[in-house]
Write a protein that holds these residues in place. Structure first.
Motif, PDB file in Angstrom:
ATOM      1  N   THR A  45      60.905  22.870  -7.418  1.00  0.00           N
ATOM      2  CA  THR A  45      61.879  22.166  -8.025  1.00  0.00           C
ATOM      3  C   THR A  45      61.853  20.812  -8.894  1.00  0.00           C
ATOM      4  N   VAL A  46      61.013  20.207  -8.007  1.00  0.00           N
ATOM      5  CA  VAL A  46      60.526  18.732  -8.743  1.00  0.00           C
ATOM      6  C   VAL A  46      59.801  18.944 -10.021  1.00  0.00           C
ATOM      7  N   SER A  47      58.859  20.109  -9.894  1.00  0.00           N
ATOM      8  CA  SER A  47      57.957  20.382 -11.088  1.00  0.00           C
ATOM      9  C   SER A  47      58.873  20.560 -12.116  1.00  0.00           C
ATOM     10  N   LEU A  48      59.860  21.576 -12.297  1.00  0.00           N
ATOM     11  CA  LEU A  48      61.054  22.133 -13.165  1.00  0.00           C
ATOM     12  C   LEU A  48      61.749  20.913 -13.529  1.00  0.00           C
ATOM     13  N   GLU A  49      62.247  19.909 -12.590  1.00  0.00           N
ATOM     14  CA  GLU A  49      63.141  18.862 -12.982  1.00  0.00           C
ATOM     15  C   GLU A  49      62.237  17.793 -13.887  1.00  0.00           C
ATOM     16  N   THR A  50      60.949  17.595 -13.671  1.00  0.00           N
ATOM     17  CA  THR A  50      60.197  16.867 -14.290  1.00  0.00           C
ATOM     18  C   THR A  50      59.979  17.114 -15.856  1.00  0.00           C
TER      19      THR A  50
END
Length: 322
Positions: free
Chosen positions: A215-220
């Motif tokens: 999730t954090v990867s895609l949000e970044t």
């Protein structure tokens, strides 16, 4: 933005703000990592002031709705995805102009950077808060309507991305695409990829579980390119910005393509992992079943009397009588 507001539940929002890991991650990802990545790529490829401003503006934008859709496809933490997108949009009111002011110092002597209207950027960001607030109100008053609007917004986003791929080459024409330097294409390719990798690394430092790392990867890596395009059109005259109006479009294409590959790899790996787990569970079930049967056989045989033993027991009194 209306769909983004429909994803926010006030009860969950209060819980996330009580332990603000999502807000902290949004702050670090969107206003530390991505502006720095955009700045370093602009310096590395020696972009001119027009291309550099477009790249910086895209890097300083908050997260976009594409990350919510992609997080859903990779079984990510949707609450974390929503709070990161919403909080980055709110933080952008202050931090986006600040990041633009800091990182544009390298091109401060150019006319375009001197005309950079930071106040107009904040005003454009404020205009995005109205549909978000309407979406939050709809979610609070009528959950079913909010769910319907959320599905419509996500599917419309997916259809828009597909049409974007199809119409880019046909409507823009080769002349306009050829006027964009090759270095800008490379930056548009590397920038979301660096964002995905940096976000995953940051989530690893926070010791988050695998679904939160995705999730954090895609949000970044997923930026709000619609907001970037609106700011470019509203704040810069066409004769100054030129073909760099197209950079948000290029970024949108590459971020969607790379995120699609991310989802594809996860689906392939997830299916293999799921099959392996299923086989392991079946083997464990067979072994436990065999052990259970053996134990039942042992329990059944314990204390039983065979036919021969029974006959011998009966014969002993007869021999005694004789």
């Amino acid at each position: 933005m209306l769909g983004l507001g429909c994803t926010v539940e006030l009860s969950q929002l209060g819980g996330q703000l009580g332990g603000p890991v999502g807000v902290l991650l949004a702050l670090l990802c969107q206003f530390v990592i991505m502006p720095l990545v955009a700045f370093l790529l602009a310096l590395l490829f020696a972009l001119d002031e027009v291309a550099a401003v477009a790249v910086l503006l895209c890097g300083c934008c908050p997260g976009g709705n594409l990350s919510n859709l992609m997080s859903l496809l990779v079984n990510g933490d949707m609450n974390l995805s929503i709070i990161m997108t919403a909080s980055s949009t709110l933080l952008a009111l202050l931090l986006m102009p600040l990041c633009l002011w800091i990182y544009s110092r390298a091109w401060i002597n150019t006319p375009l950077v001197q005309l950079l209207p930071l106040g107009a950027v904040s005003l454009t960001l404020c205009s995005t808060l109205l549909p978000i607030g309407v979406g939050v109100f709809i979610r609070y008053k009528c959950t079913r309507v909010a769910d319907f609007l959320l599905k419509v917004s996500l599917w419309s986003l997916l259809v828009t991305l597909v049409l974007l791929f199809i119409l880019t080459g046909t409507m823009l024409g080769p002349d306009l695409l050829a006027s964009i330097p090759a270095s800008v294409y490379i930056v548009a390719l590397l920038m979301p990829l660096a964002g995905y990798a940096s976000g995953y690394g940051l989530a690893t430092l926070f010791h988050l579980p695998p679904h939160c790392k995705r999730t954090v990867s895609l949000e970044t890596g997923c930026q709000n390119v619609q907001l970037c395009t609106a700011i470019l059109k509203l704040t810069f005259p066409p004769h100054l910005i030129g073909s760099m109006y197209m950079f948000p479009l290029l970024y949108a294409i590459f971020q969607a393509a790379e995120a699609g590959l991310f989802v594809l790899v996860y689906k392939m790996y997830g299916r293999k992992l799921h099959k392996q787990d299923t086989l392991n569970e079946d083997e464990d079930t067979d072994i436990s079943y065999k052990k259970l049967k053996e134990e039942e056989m042992a329990d059944t045989s314990y204390g039983t009397v065979t036919t021969e033993e029974h006959n011998s027991i009966l014969m002993e009194p007869a021999q005694t009588a004789l």
